[in-house]
Design a protein around this motif. Structure first.
Motif, PDB file in Angstrom:
ATOM      1  N   GLY A   1     -14.690   5.321   4.197  1.00  0.00           N
ATOM      2  CA  GLY A   1     -14.592   3.882   4.018  1.00  0.00           C
ATOM      3  C   GLY A   1     -15.759   3.123   4.593  1.00  0.00           C
ATOM      4  O   GLY A   1     -15.938   1.953   4.282  1.00  0.00           O
TER       5      GLY A   1
ATOM      6  N   GLY B   1     -14.447  -1.586   1.839  1.00  0.00           N
ATOM      7  CA  GLY B   1     -13.379  -2.510   1.493  1.00  0.00           C
ATOM      8  C   GLY B   1     -13.778  -3.961   1.693  1.00  0.00           C
ATOM      9  O   GLY B   1     -13.373  -4.830   0.924  1.00  0.00           O
TER      10      GLY B   1
ATOM     11  N   ASP C   1      -9.044  -3.392   4.121  1.00  0.00           N
ATOM     12  CA  ASP C   1      -8.746  -2.012   4.526  1.00  0.00           C
ATOM     13  C   ASP C   1      -8.262  -1.946   5.972  1.00  0.00           C
ATOM     14  O   ASP C   1      -8.776  -1.169   6.776  1.00  0.00           O
ATOM     15  CB  ASP C   1      -9.996  -1.145   4.342  1.00  0.00           C
TER      16      ASP C   1
ATOM     17  N   LEU D   1      -7.557  -5.895   0.512  1.00  0.00           N
ATOM     18  CA  LEU D   1      -8.250  -4.857  -0.254  1.00  0.00           C
ATOM     19  C   LEU D   1      -7.976  -3.571   0.492  1.00  0.00           C
ATOM     20  O   LEU D   1      -8.428  -3.397   1.622  1.00  0.00           O
ATOM     21  CB  LEU D   1      -9.754  -5.159  -0.324  1.00  0.00           C
ATOM     22  N   GLN D   2      -7.201  -2.665  -0.099  1.00  0.00           N
ATOM     23  CA  GLN D   2      -6.670  -1.530   0.643  1.00  0.00           C
ATOM     24  C   GLN D   2      -6.956  -0.192  -0.010  1.00  0.00           C
ATOM     25  O   GLN D   2      -6.844  -0.035  -1.220  1.00  0.00           O
ATOM     26  CB  GLN D   2      -5.148  -1.698   0.799  1.00  0.00           C
ATOM     27  N   ASN D   3      -7.338   0.782   0.815  1.00  0.00           N
ATOM     28  CA  ASN D   3      -7.388   2.183   0.403  1.00  0.00           C
ATOM     29  C   ASN D   3      -5.960   2.703   0.458  1.00  0.00           C
ATOM     30  O   ASN D   3      -5.401   2.893   1.547  1.00  0.00           O
ATOM     31  CB  ASN D   3      -8.296   2.968   1.348  1.00  0.00           C
TER      32      ASN D   3
ATOM     33  N   SER E   1       0.162   2.670   4.016  1.00  0.00           N
ATOM     34  CA  SER E   1       0.094   1.861   2.792  1.00  0.00           C
ATOM     35  C   SER E   1       1.467   1.705   2.137  1.00  0.00           C
ATOM     36  O   SER E   1       1.884   0.595   1.790  1.00  0.00           O
ATOM     37  CB  SER E   1      -0.896   2.474   1.798  1.00  0.00           C
TER      38      SER E   1
ATOM     39  N   LYS F   1      -9.534   4.987  -4.781  1.00  0.00           N
ATOM     40  CA  LYS F   1      -8.261   4.760  -4.109  1.00  0.00           C
ATOM     41  C   LYS F   1      -8.038   3.305  -3.721  1.00  0.00           C
ATOM     42  O   LYS F   1      -7.022   2.977  -3.101  1.00  0.00           O
ATOM     43  CB  LYS F   1      -8.179   5.622  -2.838  1.00  0.00           C
ATOM     44  N   TYR F   2      -8.936   2.425  -4.077  1.00  0.00           N
ATOM     45  CA  TYR F   2      -8.870   1.038  -3.599  1.00  0.00           C
ATOM     46  C   TYR F   2      -8.106   0.149  -4.573  1.00  0.00           C
ATOM     47  O   TYR F   2      -8.321   0.189  -5.780  1.00  0.00           O
ATOM     48  CB  TYR F   2     -10.274   0.474  -3.391  1.00  0.00           C
ATOM     49  N   GLU F   3      -7.232  -0.676  -4.000  1.00  0.00           N
ATOM     50  CA  GLU F   3      -6.496  -1.678  -4.755  1.00  0.00           C
ATOM     51  C   GLU F   3      -6.609  -3.034  -4.051  1.00  0.00           C
ATOM     52  O   GLU F   3      -6.754  -3.096  -2.827  1.00  0.00           O
ATOM     53  CB  GLU F   3      -5.005  -1.317  -4.849  1.00  0.00           C
TER      54      GLU F   3
END
Length: 222
Positions: free
Chosen positions: A6, A38, A151, A176-178, A184, A206-208
């Protein structure tokens, strides 16, 4: 320093001649004093929000700000921002805010750096934010337009304190998260328990981008 999944290793976009730049200092030894991918992605997503073509006058609370990249970027677009973190992150965060004060001020924004621990009692949190908000009238009322974080969900025991902190001071949270990180799934379950609506947008890998909204559009009561 230790390599952590990250950490940012490249810039997004290209350098532009005759542009004005902010300078961010980072340290190699702590995850909270590094630039993260992130943060770069969250900055891009927030600045592209169609609902807010202008950030002028918007009040923003950044949680787990690290070196302050996201908050400083929004302040440079005219937003009133409070960037927060805790512990070893604070000297670098405060230094970056001070180093970029001229650029932010010239562009009509404002940014303050405040230590804010998600585990602190609510009244202590409110006290430090009220004291730092200065001229941010909406912030002083405990109602930031949005809270943001890049993140920052990575341990199970931080999930509920983080969500409660965010919802005390804003009715909306952008993360913004892995999604591969521990915590999670739990964080999303906590959002459901609290009755929050959530919009999930895949960004890359993997990021959303997660957008949480309180159903009544109001911050949690004191």
């Amino acid at each position: 320093g230790v390599k952590v999944e990250g950490y940012a290793t490249h810039l997004l976009g290209e350098l532009q001649r005759d542009s004005e730049y902010m300078r961010l200092r980072e340290l190699p030894d702590f995850v909270s004093t590094k630039v993260w991918d992130g943060a770069l992605m969250l900055r891009e997503r927030l600045l592209a929000l169609e609902r807010w073509p202008s950030w002028a006058g918007k009040s923003v609370l950044e949680l787990g700000a690290g070196v302050g990249l996201v908050g400083l970027a929004l302040a440079a677009e005219g937003a009133n921002v409070v960037v927060t973190d805790a512990g070893e992150a604070m000297p670098v965060l405060a230094d970056n805010v001070q180093s970029n004060a001229v650029v932010v001020d010239a562009r009509g924004g404002r940014v303050d750096a405040v230590e804010l621990n998600w585990l602190w009692p609510e009244e202590r949190q409110r006290s430090v934010l009220d004291g730092a908000a200065g001229a941010h009238e909406t912030a002083r009322a405990g109602a930031f337009d949005i809270a943001v974080g890049a993140d920052i969900v990575y341990e199970h025991d931080c999930c509920r304190p983080l969500m409660l902190t965010a919802m005390r001071f804003s009715s909306e949270l952008f993360l913004l998260q892995n999604v591969g990180r521990a915590g999670s799934d739990l964080f999303l379950r906590i959002a459901a328990e609290m009755g929050l609506s959530v919009h999930r947008e895949h960004v890359t890998g993997k990021y959303e981008l997660w957008h949480f909204v309180q159903p009544d559009g109001q911050c949690s009561p004191r």
